[in-house]
Enzyme design. Structure first.
Site, mmCIF file in Angstrom:
data_model
loop_
_atom_site.group_PDB
_atom_site.id
_atom_site.type_symbol
_atom_site.label_atom_id
_atom_site.label_comp_id
_atom_site.label_asym_id
_atom_site.label_seq_id
_atom_site.Cartn_x
_atom_site.Cartn_y
_atom_site.Cartn_z
ATOM 1 N N GLY A 338 -64.148 29.104 6.497
ATOM 2 C CA GLY A 338 -64.641 29.886 7.616
ATOM 3 C C GLY A 338 -66.061 29.691 8.071
ATOM 4 N N CYS A 343 -64.687 27.341 13.524
ATOM 5 C CA CYS A 343 -63.650 27.914 12.668
ATOM 6 C C CYS A 343 -63.611 29.431 12.831
ATOM 7 C CB CYS A 343 -63.922 27.553 11.208
ATOM 8 S SG CYS A 343 -62.634 28.107 10.068
ATOM 9 N N ASP A 376 -68.762 22.166 2.500
ATOM 10 C CA ASP A 376 -68.056 21.793 3.723
ATOM 11 C C ASP A 376 -68.152 22.899 4.775
ATOM 12 O OD1 ASP A 376 -66.404 20.715 5.625
ATOM 13 O OD2 ASP A 376 -64.546 21.023 4.503
ATOM 14 N N ARG A 438 -52.077 21.598 7.788
ATOM 15 C CA ARG A 438 -53.352 21.911 7.148
ATOM 16 C C ARG A 438 -53.524 23.412 7.001
ATOM 17 N NH1 ARG A 438 -57.957 18.426 8.444
ATOM 18 N NH2 ARG A 438 -59.868 19.231 7.517
#
Length: 519
Positions: A338, A343, A376, A438
């Site tokens: 998130g 996102c 990430d 995904r």
């Protein structure tokens, strides 16, 4: 007095364990904290940024471009590797195309071309011209071999012209006796140095063919490739290359399922096998929820089939998630649910942890399991990278590279400014293009899905070289302030303190009219 001062510092500026434990009731991200400076004898330009992500995967800078379909294909991966980093080629494309993208990276300015394009003596030059046009070759000189692979000559670009189209290659080629070659056994431990010496000793020769004892063609060096690699060795941050001097490249793979909802083991193994044949240096099993049966089973399957292949898996935000993926066989684990600018997982699903807290929690499990950690998402500036690297081995960036010319996508003009498309892999468009797996949804585009990302525009930026130069400069500055000569020292020396809302405002330019931005 000095001891008392040091004690006072330690009460305010705390180690990761002390700081994050004291903040266990609150999830923190990059702007919620800052790093305290320390005595330093380290100049920023002298810092080392190399990082070991797996036994067979070392980068010269700790930066990876994200496996997103608006960020990383072969052009981005090449640019990242040339700067010492790694590009993860996305999987929102046909499997055959992904194999081709990996090949483009692995054979970009290689040291020795392992399997050069060859022609036969009985072919017509017109056939060679057609081959060059169809496959868009940027060269026109070819080794000539017989049916058994034995070298019989060299077809020079000077005669590969339409006027000679009806001639056979045997009539126009330079015969074997006049072709410069070297036996593969003579290359030694440093083939580039040996080839460089060969070209220095023979002015005017631009290609060196490599043969074995039976005179079979085994490879090809070009002087331009050798010169480039020799120059790279003098640079501080050298390109990231494998043992054969090819650029490193990673590729994301999906936990593909068959019509019965089971892992399509045969298809996954066949595709990863193809990637390994092309020389891929790491595969990433990328999903929004990595602490899941499908991801664990996929990682186990790949580890059993490819024991030495570096496997990146994620994404997770807990110690249990790190332990699960490490025990499944992952070499490096992605942390982040998130935080990305495009996102919306936390808004849609109500789950996810702000990134610095997630990194701290996961870093403790990663250290015990001896796996690497990749931060990430959520990185918007070089200072965020410095903070992330106090807990992680490398960072994965998407938005920072999405506006670069090396990123996929068309440039569009809006209001006099240039933009490129940037979308989350959980956006509706990306899921329809193939990334639904995904996020745990069926790949059928007609089925209703819950998007966990948005589609957006990024203003066109400079090249990857330019963006990375700014990021690396910022990382080195941060390390200089902490007296850290390398990333290991950065992790050991980092001291943290919370920042108030006023402190965040104070950190940015304020109370002035900016004439020129820092970028």
């Amino acid at each position: 007095m000095a001891a008392q001062t040091g004690s006072l510092d330690s009460r305010f500026y705390q180690t990761a364990d002390t700081f994050f434990t004291a903040q266990s009731h609150l999830a923190l991200t990059f702007d919620d904290l800052t790093l305290a400076t320390l005595y330093s004898e380290i100049l920023p330009r002298d810092t080392q940024l190399d990082t070991q992500l797996a036994e067979d995967l070392q980068l010269n800078i700790p930066v990876i471009s994200s496996d997103m379909d608006t960020v990383t294909e072969s052009r981005m991966a090449i640019a990242m590797a040339l700067n010492g980093g790694l590009g993860l080629i996305h999987y929102n494309m046909p499997e055959r195309q992904q194999l081709s993208e990996v090949s483009r990276v692995k054979f970009h300015v290689p040291g020795m071309i392992q399997e050069p394009i060859k022609v036969a003596p009985d072919q017509l030059i017109a056939e060679v011209l057609k081959l060059i046009e169809e496959r868009k070759f940027g060269f026109s000189t070819f080794p000539v071999v017989d049916g058994k692979g034995k070298l019989v000559g060299l077809l020079s670009g000077h005669v590969v012209k339409p006027r000679y189209g009806k001639r056979k290659i045997a009539e126009a080629m330079t015969p074997r006796g006049q072709v410069h070659t070297i036996n593969k056994k003579e290359l030694g431990k440093d083939p580039i140095a040996r080839a460089d010496r060969f070209f220095t000793e023979r002015p005017g020769i631009h290609k060196l063919l490599v043969v074995d004892d039976a005179d079979h063609l085994r490879g090809l060096f070009t002087m331009s490739d050798v010169e480039r690699i020799s120059h790279e060795r003098r640079e501080q941050f050298k390109p990231a290359r494998d043992a054969q001097f090819r650029l490193v490249c990673g590729a994301a793979v999906s936990a593909t399922r068959n019509a019965f909802g089971e892992l399509d083991r045969e298809r996954i193994l066949a595709h990863v096998g193809g990637l390994v044949e092309r020389g891929v240096d790491a595969v990433a099993v990328s999903t929004a929820h990595g602490h899941s049966k499908g991801v664990g089973d996929t990682v186990k399957m790949l580890r059993d089939a490819f024991p030495s292949l570096p496997i990146i898996a994620g994404n997770v935000t807990s110690t249990a998630g790190v332990q699960f993926l490490a025990e499944s066989g992952a070499s490096a684990i992605k942390v982040g649910q998130g935080p990305g600018s495009i996102c919306t997982t936390r808004m849609v699903a109500g789950v996810g942890i702000p990134q610095m807290t997630a990194l701290y929690v996961c870093s403790r499990a990663a250290a015990k399991k001896r796996v690497s950690l990749l931060a990430d998402g959520g990185i918007t500036k070089s200072g965020d990278i410095v903070k992330a690297l106090t807990l992680a081995d490398a960072v994965i960036c998407g938005g920072l590279f999405a506006g670069c010319p090396e990123a996929p996508g068309e440039v569009m003009e809006i209001g006099g400014k240039l933009y490129k498309q940037y979308r989350g892999m959980g956006s509706l468009a990306a899921m329809k293009a193939g990334s639904a797996a995904r996020y745990g949804h069926a790949p059928n585009p007609t089925q209703k899905v819950a998007p966990e990302g948005v589609e957006a525009l990024k203003e066109v930026s400079g090249s990857v070289d330019r963006v990375l130069a700014q990021l690396i400069g910022g990382i080195q500055s941060g390390m200089g302030y902490l007296g850290a000569a390398n990333l290991e020292q950065l992790r050991a020396k980092a001291r943290f303190i919370r920042v108030s809302a006023a402190g965040i405002k104070e950190a940015a330019p304020h109370d002035v009219v900016e004439l020129k931005t820092g970028n």
